[in-house]
Design a protein around this motif. Sequence first.
Motif, PDB file in Angstrom:
ATOM      1  N   ASN A 339      -3.186  22.110   9.715  1.00 55.86           N
ATOM      2  CA  ASN A 339      -2.499  22.659  10.886  1.00 55.86           C
ATOM      3  C   ASN A 339      -2.595  21.728  12.095  1.00 55.86           C
ATOM      4  O   ASN A 339      -2.200  22.091  13.198  1.00 55.86           O
ATOM      5  CB  ASN A 339      -3.068  24.029  11.260  1.00 55.86           C
ATOM      6  CG  ASN A 339      -2.734  25.097  10.227  1.00 55.86           C
ATOM      7  OD1 ASN A 339      -1.966  24.856   9.296  1.00 55.86           O
ATOM      8  ND2 ASN A 339      -3.313  26.274  10.377  1.00 55.86           N
ATOM      9  N   ILE A 340      -3.147  20.522  11.896  1.00 54.12           N
ATOM     10  CA  ILE A 340      -3.256  19.556  12.987  1.00 54.12           C
ATOM     11  C   ILE A 340      -1.997  18.693  13.003  1.00 54.12           C
ATOM     12  O   ILE A 340      -1.684  18.021  12.020  1.00 54.12           O
ATOM     13  CB  ILE A 340      -4.491  18.650  12.821  1.00 54.12           C
ATOM     14  CG1 ILE A 340      -5.774  19.483  12.764  1.00 54.12           C
ATOM     15  CG2 ILE A 340      -4.571  17.639  13.958  1.00 54.12           C
ATOM     16  CD1 ILE A 340      -7.018  18.677  12.426  1.00 54.12           C
ATOM     17  N   PRO A 341      -1.251  18.686  14.101  1.00 53.67           N
ATOM     18  CA  PRO A 341      -0.032  17.878  14.153  1.00 53.67           C
ATOM     19  C   PRO A 341      -0.327  16.402  14.368  1.00 53.67           C
ATOM     20  O   PRO A 341      -1.340  16.035  14.963  1.00 53.67           O
ATOM     21  CB  PRO A 341       0.721  18.459  15.359  1.00 53.67           C
ATOM     22  CG  PRO A 341      -0.381  18.967  16.254  1.00 53.67           C
ATOM     23  CD  PRO A 341      -1.460  19.472  15.334  1.00 53.67           C
ATOM     24  N   GLY A 342       0.559  15.568  13.868  1.00 56.06           N
ATOM     25  CA  GLY A 342       0.491  14.136  14.112  1.00 56.06           C
ATOM     26  C   GLY A 342       1.767  13.680  14.784  1.00 56.06           C
ATOM     27  O   GLY A 342       2.858  14.152  14.443  1.00 56.06           O
ATOM     28  N   CYS A 343       1.654  12.769  15.741  1.00 55.13           N
ATOM     29  CA  CYS A 343       2.812  12.314  16.501  1.00 55.13           C
ATOM     30  C   CYS A 343       2.815  10.800  16.648  1.00 55.13           C
ATOM     31  O   CYS A 343       1.761  10.196  16.885  1.00 55.13           O
ATOM     32  CB  CYS A 343       2.827  12.936  17.901  1.00 55.13           C
ATOM     33  SG  CYS A 343       2.978  14.736  17.935  1.00 55.13           S
ATOM     34  N   THR A 344       3.991  10.206  16.529  1.00 60.19           N
ATOM     35  CA  THR A 344       4.189   8.785  16.804  1.00 60.19           C
ATOM     36  C   THR A 344       5.274   8.673  17.868  1.00 60.19           C
ATOM     37  O   THR A 344       6.390   9.145  17.674  1.00 60.19           O
ATOM     38  CB  THR A 344       4.613   8.030  15.528  1.00 60.19           C
ATOM     39  OG1 THR A 344       3.608   8.218  14.518  1.00 60.19           O
ATOM     40  CG2 THR A 344       4.778   6.544  15.800  1.00 60.19           C
ATOM     41  N   TYR A 345       4.935   8.044  18.998  1.00 62.57           N
ATOM     42  CA  TYR A 345       5.808   8.067  20.177  1.00 62.57           C
ATOM     43  C   TYR A 345       6.709   6.844  20.259  1.00 62.57           C
ATOM     44  O   TYR A 345       6.951   6.295  21.335  1.00 62.57           O
ATOM     45  CB  TYR A 345       4.949   8.197  21.435  1.00 62.57           C
ATOM     46  CG  TYR A 345       4.204   9.504  21.491  1.00 62.57           C
ATOM     47  CD1 TYR A 345       4.692  10.583  22.228  1.00 62.57           C
ATOM     48  CD2 TYR A 345       3.024   9.686  20.778  1.00 62.57           C
ATOM     49  CE1 TYR A 345       4.018  11.796  22.255  1.00 62.57           C
ATOM     50  CE2 TYR A 345       2.345  10.895  20.802  1.00 62.57           C
ATOM     51  CZ  TYR A 345       2.848  11.935  21.537  1.00 62.57           C
ATOM     52  OH  TYR A 345       2.180  13.146  21.557  1.00 62.57           O
ATOM     53  N   SER A 346       7.202   6.425  19.135  1.00 63.54           N
ATOM     54  CA  SER A 346       8.122   5.299  19.061  1.00 63.54           C
ATOM     55  C   SER A 346       9.520   5.772  19.437  1.00 63.54           C
ATOM     56  O   SER A 346       9.715   6.915  19.858  1.00 63.54           O
ATOM     57  CB  SER A 346       8.105   4.747  17.635  1.00 63.54           C
ATOM     58  OG  SER A 346       8.269   5.818  16.700  1.00 63.54           O
ATOM     59  N   SER A 347      10.491   4.895  19.268  1.00 62.00           N
ATOM     60  CA  SER A 347      11.887   5.282  19.459  1.00 62.00           C
ATOM     61  C   SER A 347      12.639   4.934  18.180  1.00 62.00           C
ATOM     62  O   SER A 347      12.871   3.756  17.902  1.00 62.00           O
ATOM     63  CB  SER A 347      12.492   4.537  20.647  1.00 62.00           C
ATOM     64  OG  SER A 347      13.836   4.906  20.829  1.00 62.00           O
ATOM     65  N   PRO A 348      12.976   5.939  17.341  1.00 61.72           N
ATOM     66  CA  PRO A 348      12.824   7.381  17.553  1.00 61.72           C
ATOM     67  C   PRO A 348      11.379   7.850  17.348  1.00 61.72           C
ATOM     68  O   PRO A 348      10.574   7.167  16.721  1.00 61.72           O
ATOM     69  CB  PRO A 348      13.724   7.974  16.466  1.00 61.72           C
ATOM     70  CG  PRO A 348      13.686   6.945  15.364  1.00 61.72           C
ATOM     71  CD  PRO A 348      13.626   5.612  16.057  1.00 61.72           C
ATOM     72  N   GLN A 349      11.100   9.030  17.888  1.00 62.11           N
ATOM     73  CA  GLN A 349       9.789   9.646  17.725  1.00 62.11           C
ATOM     74  C   GLN A 349       9.660  10.258  16.324  1.00 62.11           C
ATOM     75  O   GLN A 349      10.661  10.603  15.696  1.00 62.11           O
ATOM     76  CB  GLN A 349       9.574  10.745  18.766  1.00 62.11           C
ATOM     77  CG  GLN A 349       9.518  10.252  20.187  1.00 62.11           C
ATOM     78  CD  GLN A 349       9.286  11.373  21.182  1.00 62.11           C
ATOM     79  OE1 GLN A 349       9.104  12.537  20.803  1.00 62.11           O
ATOM     80  NE2 GLN A 349       9.292  11.040  22.466  1.00 62.11           N
ATOM     81  N   ILE A 350       8.412  10.381  15.879  1.00 62.17           N
ATOM     82  CA  ILE A 350       8.120  11.023  14.589  1.00 62.17           C
ATOM     83  C   ILE A 350       7.014  12.043  14.812  1.00 62.17           C
ATOM     84  O   ILE A 350       6.062  11.775  15.553  1.00 62.17           O
ATOM     85  CB  ILE A 350       7.669   9.984  13.537  1.00 62.17           C
ATOM     86  CG1 ILE A 350       8.808   9.005  13.218  1.00 62.17           C
ATOM     87  CG2 ILE A 350       7.222  10.661  12.256  1.00 62.17           C
ATOM     88  CD1 ILE A 350       8.543   7.605  13.593  1.00 62.17           C
ATOM     89  N   ALA A 351       7.141  13.221  14.226  1.00 63.13           N
ATOM     90  CA  ALA A 351       6.116  14.257  14.368  1.00 63.13           C
ATOM     91  C   ALA A 351       6.056  15.083  13.096  1.00 63.13           C
ATOM     92  O   ALA A 351       7.071  15.277  12.419  1.00 63.13           O
ATOM     93  CB  ALA A 351       6.416  15.155  15.566  1.00 63.13           C
ATOM     94  N   SER A 352       4.854  15.575  12.782  1.00 60.65           N
ATOM     95  CA  SER A 352       4.709  16.349  11.550  1.00 60.65           C
ATOM     96  C   SER A 352       3.500  17.251  11.619  1.00 60.65           C
ATOM     97  O   SER A 352       2.583  17.038  12.409  1.00 60.65           O
ATOM     98  CB  SER A 352       4.564  15.400  10.348  1.00 60.65           C
ATOM     99  OG  SER A 352       3.428  14.576  10.503  1.00 60.65           O
ATOM    100  N   VAL A 353       3.524  18.276  10.766  1.00 57.89           N
ATOM    101  CA  VAL A 353       2.364  19.141  10.579  1.00 57.89           C
ATOM    102  C   VAL A 353       2.422  19.690   9.152  1.00 57.89           C
ATOM    103  O   VAL A 353       3.500  19.923   8.601  1.00 57.89           O
ATOM    104  CB  VAL A 353       2.338  20.297  11.608  1.00 57.89           C
ATOM    105  CG1 VAL A 353       3.504  21.266  11.395  1.00 57.89           C
ATOM    106  CG2 VAL A 353       1.006  21.043  11.552  1.00 57.89           C
ATOM    107  N   GLY A 354       1.252  19.832   8.547  1.00 59.11           N
ATOM    108  CA  GLY A 354       1.198  20.448   7.230  1.00 59.11           C
ATOM    109  C   GLY A 354       1.475  19.494   6.085  1.00 59.11           C
ATOM    110  O   GLY A 354       1.411  18.269   6.221  1.00 59.11           O
TER     111      GLY A 354
END
Length: 459
Positions: A339-354
């Motif tokens: 349940n911990i989200p991960g984020c990459t703040y590039s362009s484009p952005q990437i985000a995920s959970v689970g």
Amino acid sequence: MENFDVVVIGGGPGGYVAAIRAAQLGKKTALIEKEHLGGICLNWGCIPTKALLKSAELYQKMKHAEEFGISASNIEFDITKIVARSRDVSTKLVGGIKALLKKNKVTVIEGTAKLEGPGQILVNDKDKISAKNIIIATGARARNLPGFEANGKNIWNYRQALVPDNVPKSMIIVGSGAIGIEFASFYNALGSDVTVLEAADRILPVEDSEISAMAKKAFEAKGIKFKIGVKLEGQKSSAKGVSVTFDYNGKRESLESEILLMAVGIVGNVENIGLEKTKVIIEKGHIVANSMMQTAESGIFAIGDVAGAPWLAHKASHEGIIAAEFIAGKKPHAITKTNIPGCTYSSPQIASVGLTEEAAKAAGYQMKIGRFPFYANGKALILGDSDGLIKTIFDAKTGELLGAHMIGAEVTELIGGYVVAKEMEGTELDLMNTIFPHPTLSEMMHESVLQAYGKQIHI
């Protein structure tokens, strides 16, 4: 010798949060920090990198202002001012942390800490204090590969990459995790010729493979080059730059660039803090702790990067609260790591959970998978960011949300909605019956769920 209920070693996003929460719960608390309150995250990681990336994003938007009916000419940037702004953002937040610690009556001690045994701490090699409970939050540092150590000149780690004097004409980045990709995005946006070398079989290897593939295509369209499945062999530095040799598809190749940036992970700061005088167990460079962040030594806790993956500031902060509340006799909930989200703040952005699709399949789930593209969303078109995808994965038997994976504009903000759903063990019906505002990017979260069950409207 002063006595405390709780002493926190390390003032990063895990440590300062743990100290504040312990003090709020009535514990006499001290925080020992040797360098910067806010730790790597605030001073050399999360915050300044995102400030740099925002400047790069704005620069690119201005270069394409004509698409919005706005004329702009002679668009230029000043790397010195970009860096100065990022440092200023960090400085302001450090001041805020100092104020919060003072407000909560946490004793802040500047210096180094070393355990002299359970409950005993030596500060700056001279002053002793005692604590009923000790929370180790010493964080981590960049991992060095033998022969590829950062020298601050033409071989960088993240610290040098954050404060460049100028933008290099060319850059090789080793590692395509979040750190490597964010710096690739930043330097590419400002004009560097960027090549990323990755040992795994795809970039962003912890992400869902479909999102990873889309990200690679999007970055390549911006001019970033990738070599995947690489095995490094060596490097030679010169006054002109660096030449890197590596095995690529069974052939020996070499690349030259002005700068080599190493982004190959981190190592926990477990040395020189006296752990050998305790029962604390170290495995693979990190302290072993249970779900309440307790180590094998009674009264000693470990949180954040030093306690292992995932190496994320928000995970560290939450662990700090768990440790403080457990010490205070509360009954905090253990973290569910999926349940911990991960984020990459590039362009484009990437985000995920689970769970990724691959992980869910390996776990034996029968799945329903939904997808919704950015180009079918009104707000994405308004923003001029119509490339992207939201992917949702459900347990076909129970409807439970197993994972959510996104690429596109502002997905690092959107992912929080799915994190709440996962923490509450939400199902497709909960999300389907949620009314998302229009026009927003968040509507795509709804449509992705609908699409998983054949109920999509707008595609």
